[in-house]
Design an enzyme around this catalytic site. Structure first.
Site, PDB file in Angstrom:
ATOM      1  CG  ASN A  78     -18.676  29.139 -18.806  1.00 46.87           C
ATOM      2  OD1 ASN A  78     -18.420  30.010 -17.980  1.00 46.87           O
ATOM      3  ND2 ASN A  78     -19.890  28.664 -19.011  1.00 46.87           N
ATOM      4  CG  ASN A 154     -29.960  26.579 -19.198  1.00 42.72           C
ATOM      5  OD1 ASN A 154     -30.505  25.486 -19.250  1.00 42.72           O
ATOM      6  ND2 ASN A 154     -28.814  26.788 -18.562  1.00 42.72           N
ATOM      7  CG  HIS A 167     -26.339  32.072 -24.564  1.00 37.08           C
ATOM      8  ND1 HIS A 167     -27.361  32.922 -24.215  1.00 37.08           N
ATOM      9  CD2 HIS A 167     -25.987  31.437 -23.409  1.00 37.08           C
ATOM     10  CE1 HIS A 167     -27.615  32.828 -22.926  1.00 37.08           C
ATOM     11  NE2 HIS A 167     -26.804  31.920 -22.404  1.00 37.08           N
ATOM     12  CD  GLN A 169     -23.780  27.267 -19.816  1.00 38.10           C
ATOM     13  OE1 GLN A 169     -22.773  26.771 -19.298  1.00 38.10           O
ATOM     14  NE2 GLN A 169     -24.746  27.794 -19.096  1.00 38.10           N
ATOM     15  CE  LYS A 317     -45.603  19.056 -12.516  1.00 38.43           C
ATOM     16  NZ  LYS A 317     -46.635  18.591 -11.572  1.00 38.43           N
ATOM     17  CG  MET A 319     -40.760  19.305 -12.339  1.00 36.93           C
ATOM     18  SD  MET A 319     -41.632  17.719 -12.496  1.00 36.93           S
ATOM     19  CE  MET A 319     -41.806  17.621 -14.285  1.00 36.93           C
TER      20      MET A 319
HETATM   21  P1  H2U Z   1     -26.415  30.601 -19.330  1.00 34.06           P
HETATM   22  O1  H2U Z   1     -27.195  31.787 -19.790  1.00 34.06           O
HETATM   23  O2  H2U Z   1     -27.057  29.280 -19.766  1.00 34.06           O
HETATM   24  O3  H2U Z   1     -26.118  30.690 -17.883  1.00 34.06           O
HETATM   25  O4  H2U Z   1     -24.989  30.644 -20.097  1.00 34.06           O
HETATM   26  C1  H2U Z   1     -24.131  31.740 -20.046  1.00 34.06           C
HETATM   27  C2  H2U Z   1     -22.746  31.318 -19.614  1.00 34.06           C
HETATM   28  O5  H2U Z   1     -21.854  32.354 -19.947  1.00 34.06           O
HETATM   29  C3  H2U Z   1     -22.591  31.081 -18.123  1.00 34.06           C
HETATM   30  O6  H2U Z   1     -22.271  29.720 -17.877  1.00 34.06           O
HETATM   31  C4  H2U Z   1     -20.798  32.376 -19.027  1.00 34.06           C
HETATM   32  C5  H2U Z   1     -21.442  32.002 -17.701  1.00 34.06           C
HETATM   33  O7  H2U Z   1     -20.509  31.345 -16.886  1.00 34.06           O
HETATM   34  N1  H2U Z   1     -20.174  33.696 -19.050  1.00 34.06           N
HETATM   35  C6  H2U Z   1     -18.830  33.803 -19.388  1.00 34.06           C
HETATM   36  O8  H2U Z   1     -18.185  32.780 -19.647  1.00 34.06           O
HETATM   37  N2  H2U Z   1     -18.231  35.038 -19.421  1.00 34.06           N
HETATM   38  C7  H2U Z   1     -18.871  36.196 -19.112  1.00 34.06           C
HETATM   39  O9  H2U Z   1     -18.287  37.259 -19.179  1.00 34.06           O
HETATM   40  C8  H2U Z   1     -20.280  36.150 -18.674  1.00 34.06           C
HETATM   41  C9  H2U Z   1     -20.990  34.846 -18.752  1.00 34.06           C
END
Ligand code: H2U
Length: 354
Positions: A78, A154, A167, A169, A317, A319
């Site tokens: 990430n 998510n 995708h 995480q 819903k 919360m």
């Molecule tokens: P979510 O859709 O659950 O937020 O997950 C996407 C993740 O992708 C998010 O945590 C990462 C974001 O930090 N991301 C990258 O690591 N690099 C990118 O160029 C865009 C998004």
């Protein structure tokens, strides 16, 4: 005895105990009949494709790195991680009211498929099996070093998903996050007190009662937990053996998981004819360098789906007040939710119907 004096779970308010978290949920089924004049939202499936989708094969991400032209799953670190592998630890506190501890870890993003327009229910069983196998690999690798490996998806913008691209995480941490810490304690206490595996005993009783089972195959059951908080919350439990972690799953269990995930999410999408938003993820026994296969007999590996929708594609819903300040509350009973999901088609997705 007058009818009004006899308890009916589908009519009378009551509280239910969640033994996995030592928490209670308020069930208020009589409120299902009230008229709704609250907020409606545009259907959650209207999350527009992002022309600059950073998860796409061959695209350059925020940090300047280019994704390969992947054809199956693809995992990358990430670029905006919540946890870091290195860094100074906070000083030891000598006061119980000001406690801090070091938090080390790593965060990864895992693409399920190169096609941005598919989601789990629209992928083939083989493609989902590749996702399951990669989850096992990731947990094996990260679990050698870290105490907890949290896989979570998510789905949908109302669940905070940044992108409709399929995708999830993976966050691995040096500490047990609250959910893991509480489930570890509750299952251990149950095992010590009754000599039985909490979730294995629960599953056996649910399979006898059949009231909350949504779908099952030879390896897995999907049910609405007796203590579910979210309207259409479900849990996936393995029927055979007693896998403690995702890394314990055998080939049949991995394929069975892929199949039931596809069928359950097809039901979800067919419930309100929309790409059903949720957060889902897995909970298994803690990992780390001091842990080994079979060392946590009080645990049963399981998956959770936590979807926010309540009565249509646009009514969710909340919360909020009571839930944030007192305890979770639901209107629809878990049995009613299971019945509705049971009635939904699990084989043909609404997008593939004429
Ligand atoms: P979510 O859709 O659950 O937020 O997950 C996407 C993740 O992708 C998010 O945590 C990462 C974001 O930090 N991301 C990258 O690591 N690099 C990118 O160029 C865009 C998004």
């Amino acid at each position: 005895m007058k009818k009004s004096q006899v308890f009916h779970a589908a009519e009378n308010p009551h509280i239910r105990y969640n033994p996995l978290k030592d928490e209670w949920v308020l069930v208020s089924p009589h409120r299902c009949l009230r008229p709704w004049s609250g907020q409606t939202e545009p259907p959650p499936e209207e999350q527009a494709p992002d022309p600059n989708n950073p998860l796409k094969a061959g695209t350059v991400r925020a940090n300047g790195q280019r994704n390969p032209n992947y054809t199956s799953t693809y995992v990358f670190p990430n670029d905006f991680p919540a946890l870091l592998e290195r860094g100074p630890a906070p000083p030891q506190s000598d006061h119980p009211l000001f406690q801090a501890e070091e938090a080390r870890g790593t965060c990864r993003v895992m693409c399920f498929h190169p096609n941005s327009t598919v989601s789990i229910p629209l992928m083939t069983e083989d493609e989902i099996l590749s996702v399951v196998e990669e989850w096992v690999n990731q947990t094996k690798e990260l679990g050698r070093k870290y105490s907890w490996v949290q896989i979570f998806e998510n789905k949908g913008s109302i669940m905070g998903s940044s992108n409709p691209h399929p995708h999830c995480q993976i966050w691995a941490s040096s500490f047990l996050p609250n959910e893991g810490r509480i489930k570890e304690r509750c299952q251990m206490e149950y095992y010590t007190k009754y000599g039985k595996v909490l979730l294995a005993e629960y599953l056996q009783m649910e399979m006898e009662k059949k009231e909350r089972i949504v779908i099952q195959n030879s390896e897995w059951v999907a049910l609405v937990p007796y203590w579910a908080e979210w309207p259409f919350e479900t849990m996936l439990l393995p029927i055979k053996g007693s896998p403690q972690r995702i890394t314990d799953l055998n080939d049949d269990q991995k394929r069975g998981l892929a199949v039931i995930m596809k069928q359950l999410t097809t039901k979800y999408d067919n419930l309100f004819n929309c790409s059903f938003p949720y957060s889902m993820g897995f909970h298994g026994a803690p990992t780390g360098p001091n842990k080994s296969v079979g060392d946590s007999p009080h645990w049963l590996f399981h998956a959770l789906y936590l979807p926010p929708l309540l009565r249509s594609a646009s009514v969710k819903k909340f919360m909020v007040g009571y839930e944030l300040l007192a305890q979770p509350q639901r209107d629809l009973t878990p049995e009613q939710a299971a019945e509705k999901l049971k009635d939904c088609d699990h084989l043909t997705h609404y997008k593939n119907k004429e």
